[in-house]
Scaffold this active site. Structure first.
Site, PDB file in Angstrom:
ATOM      1  N   ASP A  37      -3.954  -5.137   6.052  1.00 31.81           N
ATOM      2  CA  ASP A  37      -4.387  -5.932   4.907  1.00 31.81           C
ATOM      3  C   ASP A  37      -3.276  -6.900   4.507  1.00 31.81           C
ATOM      4  O   ASP A  37      -2.117  -6.506   4.377  1.00 31.81           O
ATOM      5  CB  ASP A  37      -4.729  -5.007   3.730  1.00 31.81           C
ATOM      6  N   HIS A  53      -2.787  -1.054  -3.221  1.00 32.79           N
ATOM      7  CA  HIS A  53      -3.928  -0.178  -2.946  1.00 32.79           C
ATOM      8  C   HIS A  53      -3.794   1.079  -3.805  1.00 32.79           C
ATOM      9  O   HIS A  53      -2.874   1.874  -3.614  1.00 32.79           O
ATOM     10  CB  HIS A  53      -3.967   0.223  -1.472  1.00 32.79           C
ATOM     11  N   SER A 111       0.850  -1.188   0.000  1.00 35.03           N
ATOM     12  CA  SER A 111       0.000   0.000   0.000  1.00 35.03           C
ATOM     13  C   SER A 111       0.887   1.240   0.000  1.00 35.03           C
ATOM     14  O   SER A 111       1.633   1.460  -0.936  1.00 35.03           O
ATOM     15  CB  SER A 111      -0.953  -0.024   1.205  1.00 35.03           C
TER      16      SER A 111
END
Length: 402
Positions: A344, A248, A221
């Site tokens: 995540d 992301h 991310s």
């Protein structure tokens, strides 16, 4: 002590709104504003901010040029604001290569209507960047040069407070939005421990396990675009396995990011499309706003791209792709979790680990934000924590036999 922020935007409305949002948080303080890149470079030297929010399109000096100048003289974590367009995506990627650490889409409607999620997201991103060290930007050269000459050794930022005489009055603003880099809801910040118990493994000390692999997974991310570029540009065209990339990123950005990686790497890189057959030496980037699954179809496997549930925190989501891959390929997988906020990837890594897969994480010192890798390491799921500089070498040693 509050994290000190410099706000840079040529729009008086955005300067005002961003400043208001930043100053709402007791842990943040706007110490100055600039109306163009030239002023930003000057104030970065004078005020020593801990984070700078930077617009891209500005008169006199644009945001990308300002990032380059600041990173060359007074390195500071920089958060870019960009439009959700093709040109905006290209400019944002240029800014990240120049040394900016993160970005948020510039959505007027979210800031204008005072959406709580947009406010929380901006505050959280600034806090995350303000706690980290700054890294030298990737030089935009040939892939070979990038892999051999780029350094990601941290540079300590100067955290001195500005003198009272140099401070601006309550400044003005720039925005941010719900469809951020993660394109979803803000995550609670989890601060890394001051002294992590996870030991960093050097590539030279990692002995290949001899395990047979069929797939490489990489999830990331915040800080991921630069980290992925650094790792993937070192892979040979003959890399023997398919690679799934979960970054992301908004839907408007993933086509441009995939194209950029493809132009820099020896392997092929493409934005994944529904029905893609997995091929060795090809990396498939999960489309922004969607979920990427893998289905075991014959020997190779096939990609499924779906919308997914509307309440999912991330689109794309590392956990979803990891979980899908564990069902399709079992333990024949190496999964790597790179820099990023939140957790995540942890639950997907848990499923992979249960199936016999090997899990690695990026180490704390080389992460822009040590959130996702920390979550995996703290859960006891990763067998190695590896510095970004060593990651490509370690992956190649482990997954390329003979």
């Amino acid at each position: 002590m509050a994290i000190k922020v410099l706000v840079v935007d040529d729009s008086s409305f955005f300067r005002r709104r961003v400043s208001e949002i930043v100053n709402q948080d007791p842990d943040l303080e706007v110490i100055g504003v600039a109306v163009n890149g030239q002023e930003a470079v000057k104030l970065a030297a004078e005020l020593n901010p801990q984070v700078i929010t930077m617009d891209i399109e500005m008169p006199v000096m644009d945001g990308i040029s300002a990032v380059r100048a600041i990173m060359a003289s007074h390195p500071v974590p920089i958060l870019m604001f960009s439009s959700l367009t093709h040109d905006g995506a290209q400019s944002t990627l240029d800014a990240l290569e120049a040394g900016a650490l993160d970005f948020l889409p510039k959505r007027f409607e979210d800031i204008a209507t005072n959406k709580d999620e947009a406010i929380q997201l901006l505050q959280q991103r600034i806090k995350a960047l303000g706690r980290r060290r700054v890294y030298r930007p990737i030089s935009r050269t040939t892939p070979a040069a990038t892999s051999s000459t780029t350094s990601t050794r941290p540079i300590s930022t100067r955290l001195n407070s500005a003198s009272p005489s140099s401070l601006s009055t309550k400044p003005t603003s720039s925005l941010s939005s719900r469809s951020s880099l993660t394109a979803n809801k803000p995550e609670p910040l989890r601060r890394a421990p001051a002294h992590s118990s996870v030991v960093t493994s050097k590539a030279s000390s990692i002995r290949a396990s001899g395990k047979s692999y069929k797939l490489l997974l990489i999830g990331t991310s915040t800080g991921g675009p630069v980290a992925l570029q650094k790792v993937l540009t070192q892979f040979p065209a003959s890399y023997p396995h398919p690679i799934l990339l979960i970054q992301h990123m908004p839907a408007a950005f993933t086509p441009a990011f995939a194209a950029r990686l493809d132009s820099l790497c020896k392997i092929s890189v493409k934005e994944a499309t529904n029905g893609d057959v997995l091929k060795p030496g090809c990396a498939y980037l999960a489309p922004g706003g969607m979920q990427m699954l893998v289905d075991k179809s014959g020997v190779a496997g096939r990609i499924k791209v779906i919308a997914g549930n509307s309440d999912m925190n991330y689109k794309p989501c590392v956990d979803i792709t990891f979980a899908s891959a564990s069902k399709a390929f079992g333990g024949d997988i190496l999964a790597v979790v790179l820099t990023g906020m939140g957790a995540d990837g942890r639950e997907g890594a848990r499923m992979l680990k249960s199936a016999g897969a090997n899990i690695w994480a990026q180490d704390e010192d080389s992460c822009v934000v040590y959130g996702m890798p920390q979550a995996v390491a703290a859960a006891g799921l990763s067998s190695h924590s590896i510095a970004l500089d060593d990651m490509a070498e370690a992956i190649l040693k482990e997954t390329c036999r003979g």
